[in-house]
Motif scaffolding. Structure first.
Motif, PDB file in Angstrom:
ATOM      1  N   ALA A  91     -22.043 -29.820  27.938  1.00  3.55           N
ATOM      2  CA  ALA A  91     -22.724 -29.053  28.992  1.00  3.55           C
ATOM      3  C   ALA A  91     -22.772 -27.563  28.666  1.00  3.55           C
ATOM      4  N   ARG A  92     -21.724 -27.048  28.032  1.00  2.00           N
ATOM      5  CA  ARG A  92     -21.636 -25.603  27.832  1.00  2.00           C
ATOM      6  C   ARG A  92     -20.644 -25.311  26.709  1.00  2.00           C
ATOM      7  N   VAL A  93     -20.974 -24.327  25.882  1.00  3.99           N
ATOM      8  CA  VAL A  93     -20.062 -23.865  24.836  1.00  3.99           C
ATOM      9  C   VAL A  93     -20.004 -22.337  24.896  1.00  3.99           C
ATOM     10  N   ASP A  94     -18.808 -21.797  25.089  1.00  5.85           N
ATOM     11  CA  ASP A  94     -18.593 -20.348  25.083  1.00  5.85           C
ATOM     12  C   ASP A  94     -17.819 -19.971  23.824  1.00  5.85           C
ATOM     13  N   LEU A  95     -18.271 -18.934  23.151  1.00  7.61           N
ATOM     14  CA  LEU A  95     -17.542 -18.367  22.021  1.00  7.61           C
ATOM     15  C   LEU A  95     -17.016 -17.007  22.454  1.00  7.61           C
ATOM     16  N   LEU A  96     -15.693 -16.914  22.661  1.00  9.03           N
ATOM     17  CA  LEU A  96     -15.070 -15.669  23.105  1.00  9.03           C
ATOM     18  C   LEU A  96     -14.640 -14.848  21.900  1.00  9.03           C
ATOM     19  N   THR A  97     -15.026 -13.580  21.918  1.00  8.67           N
ATOM     20  CA  THR A  97     -14.639 -12.665  20.866  1.00  8.67           C
ATOM     21  C   THR A  97     -14.359 -11.307  21.492  1.00  8.67           C
ATOM     22  N   ARG A  98     -14.267 -10.287  20.681  1.00  8.03           N
ATOM     23  CA  ARG A  98     -13.880  -8.961  21.169  1.00  8.03           C
ATOM     24  C   ARG A  98     -15.107  -8.081  21.371  1.00  8.03           C
ATOM     25  N   ARG A  99     -15.132  -7.371  22.497  1.00  9.56           N
ATOM     26  CA  ARG A  99     -16.188  -6.398  22.759  1.00  9.56           C
ATOM     27  C   ARG A  99     -15.835  -5.088  22.067  1.00  9.56           C
ATOM     28  N   ILE A 100     -16.805  -4.523  21.357  1.00 12.65           N
ATOM     29  CA  ILE A 100     -16.575  -3.316  20.545  1.00 12.65           C
ATOM     30  C   ILE A 100     -17.610  -2.260  20.914  1.00 12.65           C
ATOM     31  N   GLU A 101     -17.137  -1.059  21.204  1.00 13.28           N
ATOM     32  CA  GLU A 101     -18.020   0.090  21.442  1.00 13.28           C
ATOM     33  C   GLU A 101     -17.639   1.172  20.444  1.00 13.28           C
ATOM     34  N   ASP A 102     -18.425   1.261  19.378  1.00 14.39           N
ATOM     35  CA  ASP A 102     -18.058   2.128  18.270  1.00 14.39           C
ATOM     36  C   ASP A 102     -19.353   2.558  17.584  1.00 14.39           C
ATOM     37  N   PRO A 103     -19.594   3.859  17.433  1.00 16.30           N
ATOM     38  CA  PRO A 103     -20.838   4.313  16.789  1.00 16.30           C
ATOM     39  C   PRO A 103     -20.962   3.853  15.343  1.00 16.30           C
ATOM     40  N   ARG A 104     -19.854   3.403  14.742  1.00 19.77           N
ATOM     41  CA  ARG A 104     -19.910   2.957  13.347  1.00 19.77           C
ATOM     42  C   ARG A 104     -20.495   1.558  13.201  1.00 19.77           C
ATOM     43  N   VAL A 105     -20.607   0.825  14.323  1.00 24.67           N
ATOM     44  CA  VAL A 105     -21.167  -0.524  14.266  1.00 24.67           C
ATOM     45  C   VAL A 105     -22.337  -0.619  15.232  1.00 24.67           C
ATOM     46  N   ALA A 106     -23.103  -1.691  15.097  1.00 29.23           N
ATOM     47  CA  ALA A 106     -24.318  -1.848  15.904  1.00 29.23           C
ATOM     48  C   ALA A 106     -23.991  -2.002  17.386  1.00 29.23           C
ATOM     49  N   ASP A 107     -24.949  -1.634  18.226  1.00 26.05           N
ATOM     50  CA  ASP A 107     -24.783  -1.764  19.671  1.00 26.05           C
ATOM     51  C   ASP A 107     -24.691  -3.229  20.112  1.00 26.05           C
TER      52      ASP A 107
END
Length: 705
Positions: free
Chosen positions: A43-59
């Motif tokens: 029914a559903r698959v969630d992939l949990l990872t880390r949220r990153i806010e860093d100008p060195r990586v993409a938005d």
């Protein structure tokens, strides 16, 4: 629910090779998530990872959610734990407990407990094991690369053990892997060699809990070039390096990581004049702007490669582009195939080797390290040969021989693309994966295991045991029926002075409901579920300023106090029998402890017992900790008790019920708006309180004048 915490995770244009943390694991979890969501049974698959806010990586990496399919059944969910900036995986460990707490909040927002949690790598293994224990769901674990194997290889290459530990902190990683293996209902490995030679090094390894399920490849992206197909700009970006671009390519595609052993490949090529005249060497080793700006490991690799290129004077014979995208990779393979070339993986060790099946699917024969995944891939596909990654001369000769026999090259090319379709598709992987989950589900049904209701309930009933929940069997039976009829909207818990084993035993003897929550040892311990799992965060929280020895020394000489048996002493509880005619009184006991610098809670109950707890521990504090942890407002928590050690959980913004047979210690609470004194005793008094507050309907919230 998949958990993959380190690296840069997104659904499109995955930045494979950007750094040591963004490799094949990222590709694997994204593709597995998509493949599972295509199956009707999911029914559903969630992939949990880390949220990153860093100008060195993409938005892209700051988006809270990213859909992975058009139907909305698969998504990446980014949890904002730890600092906002991008961190390498070794620095994430401090924040894993934060991830667990925030993941619980996310599950509560979803309103459904996942049926299974699959943790990838040691960091997610530690966090996933904690989540699975709290939620009462099965854990699947995939190590991807394992700490014990890494330590073995590094020591074998002569590196100092203390330096290895300082750099990689492998003891912590290995302990996390051991714990994940201990908790796991299933371990998913890619190869049998990985099981026999790597997982077998662990204390908690059991063959019967391991499934070998080779990863898949997206054959809509990776396939041989069709007639008249143009292979695209990516090939032109490589050809500009080469004096004779039409010669066959010897292609290596890997991160700039010491373990990938790319230096040996350059030596093998550079030292073999015939090979240099017959073929070009193409190194696609991640993306970079400036070598000096790469992380240390990648920078060392590139400096060595550039020195070797210069030493062997390989200019015009070798291509090493600085940039490529994920969309370029299929066309790079097809370009190598069109050239009549080879794919090479000379890694020191290779648990699986996703690039090998991508190359095979593209019709590109492979030369690969005689270790792990390549052994099984070549056994299935029969599309190349294995080499010793330590033998540069042998590798050069193998490459020369493979290019010289064009009839065999064509046979390997055909076998590779056919073998991948037969053994390595994502659909086949997902189907095999679900069959293994079915076995886990059947075992859980036989053992009557159940998921926690705590993430989905909207109210909670918590009762003391002795003289509150038990004491009247008929009334308890009526209360059990009321709790069962409430279904999944109501969680049931107990808060008792008893230790855990004693509480579980007495509840069973009286036929009480199986609690979702157990607060035991006067609030110093918190457990969840039918097979009680400790809440380690509570234990860490209350350890603040706790000094057992100072308690014993301070109270040893006070009259009227006698230590209870060792069976009643707990890590965070010191218990005494109290003689009210001789003891100096609770305020005097508190003063004596404070004068020694001991910061504790002193709880007097039934005019017979004194319990000394950490300053942060009590039944009331434990109730509030649990409510906050699982996202429940205290005005949706009904607590029932009968004695002094229940007082702190009865007062405040919760809905309090004092049963009719209560101890005199609670008389002073009469008149409080949110504390109801029942006329009936024991469980009948609890039922009276539920009715008073209309607790199972629209809750009556007492108003202050």
């Amino acid at each position: 629910m998949h958990i993959s915490l380190h690296g840069l995770v997104r659904g499109q244009d995955i930045e494979l090779g950007r750094d040591a943390d963004t490799g094949g694991q990222i590709q694997y979890v994204v593709e597995l998530t998509r493949a599972l969501a295509k199956l009707d049974r999911v029914a559903r698959v969630d992939l949990l990872t880390r949220r990153i806010e860093d100008p060195r990586v993409a938005d892209d990496y700051r988006r809270e959610e990213e859909p992975l399919d058009e139907a909305g059944r698969a998504r990446i969910v980014r949890i904002p734990f730890g600092p906002r900036r991008y961190l390498r995986k070794e620095r994430l460990w401090l924040y894993l407990d934060c991830f667990v707490d925030l993941a619980l909040q996310y599950i509560r927002r979803v309103g459904r407990v996942p049926d299974v949690i699959h943790a990838h790598y040691a960091d997610a293994g530690r966090a996933g094991a904690r989540l699975a224990a709290l939620l009462g769901v099965p854990l699947i674990f995939t190590g991807h690369s394992l700490g014990r194997e890494k330590r073995r290889l590094l020591l074998g290459r002569g590196q100092d053990e203390a330096l290895i530990e300082s750099r990689y902190q492998l003891s912590r990683r290995i302990e996390a892997e051991e714990h994940a293996l201990d908790m796991a209902s299933l371990v998913v490995a890619s190869t049998r060699q990985e099981v026999d030679s790597q997982y077998a090094l662990y204390d908690n390894h059991e063959h019967r809990r391991v499934a070998v399920i080779p990863p898949g490849v997206d054959i809509s992206r990776f396939h041989p070039a069709v007639k008249n197909e143009r292979v695209g700009n990516c090939v032109h970006g490589i050809e500009r390096f080469l004096r004779h671009p039409r010669r066959p390519w010897i292609l290596a595609l890997a991160r700039a990581d010491e373990r990938k052993n790319l230096a040996t490949l350059v030596k093998a090529y550079g030292a073999h004049p015939d090979l240099r005249e017959r073929a070009n060497l193409v190194l696609v080793a991640g993306v970079r702007e400036h070598v000096a700006e790469l992380e240390k490991g990648a920078s060392r690799v590139w400096r060595e490669l550039l020195e070797l290129i210069d030493d062997y004077d390989l200019y015009g014979h070798i291509a090493y582009p600085k940039q490529h995208s994920a969309d370029d990779v299929p066309c790079i393979y097809r370009g190598a195939t069109a050239s009549g070339g080879l794919f090479v993986n000379p890694a020191w060790t290779e648990p699986f080797g996703l690039t090998l099946i991508e190359a095979a699917a593209s019709g590109l024969p492979v030369i690969a390290t005689d270790d792990g995944g390549p052994q099984e891939i070549l056994r299935h596909c029969r599309n190349g040969m294995l080499i010793d990654p330590h033998d540069a001369d042998g590798l050069g000769q193998a490459l020369s021989d493979a290019l010289a026999d064009r009839r065999r090259w064509r046979l390997w090319s055909q076998r590779g693309s056919h073998g991948v379709r037969q053994h390595y598709t994502w659909l086949g992987h997902a189907e095999h994966y679900l069959r293994e989950l079915g076995r886990i589900s059947r075992r859980r049904q036989r053992s009557k295991a159940s998921k926690s209701r705590l993430p989905t309930v909207d109210r909670m009933l918590i009762c003391d045991i002795d003289n509150t929940l038990i004491g009247d069997r008929g009334a308890l039976a009526k209360l059990v029926k009321v709790i069962e009829a409430a279904g999944h909207s109501l969680a049931f818990g107990i808060a008792t002075g008893r230790r855990l084993d004693s509480a579980v035993r007495i509840l069973k003897e009286w036929g009480a409901p199986v609690p979702d929550l157990l607060i035991t040892a006067v609030g110093s311990e918190v457990h969840y579920g039918a097979n009680p799992q400790a809440d380690h965060e509570w234990s860490q929280h209350i350890d603040f300023r706790w000094d057992r020895e100072a308690i014993f020394e301070t109270l040893r000489e006070l009259p009227g106090l006698r230590l209870q048996p060792a069976s009643e002493q707990r890590r965070h509880k010191v218990s005494y029998y109290a003689d009210p005619t001789r003891m100096p009184g609770v305020p005097a006991i508190r003063r004596a402890l404070r004068r020694r610098g001991v910061h504790v809670n002193v709880i007097y109950s039934h005019q017979a017992y004194i319990d000394i707890l950490p300053i942060r521990a009590s039944k009331g504090l434990a109730v509030r900790f649990v409510a906050d942890r699982w996202g429940l407002s205290m005005d949706h928590v009904l607590v029932a008790g009968d004695s002094g050690n229940d007082e702190e959980m009865l007062i405040g913004h919760s809905l309090g019920v004092v049963v009719g047979n209560h101890s005199p210690e609670l008389e002073h609470l009469k008149g409080r708006k949110r504390v109801y004194f029942a006329r009936d005793a024991h469980a009948a008094g609890v039922l009276e309180g539920i009715e008073h507050y209309r607790f199972l309907g629209k809750i009556l919230q007492p108003r202050y004048d």
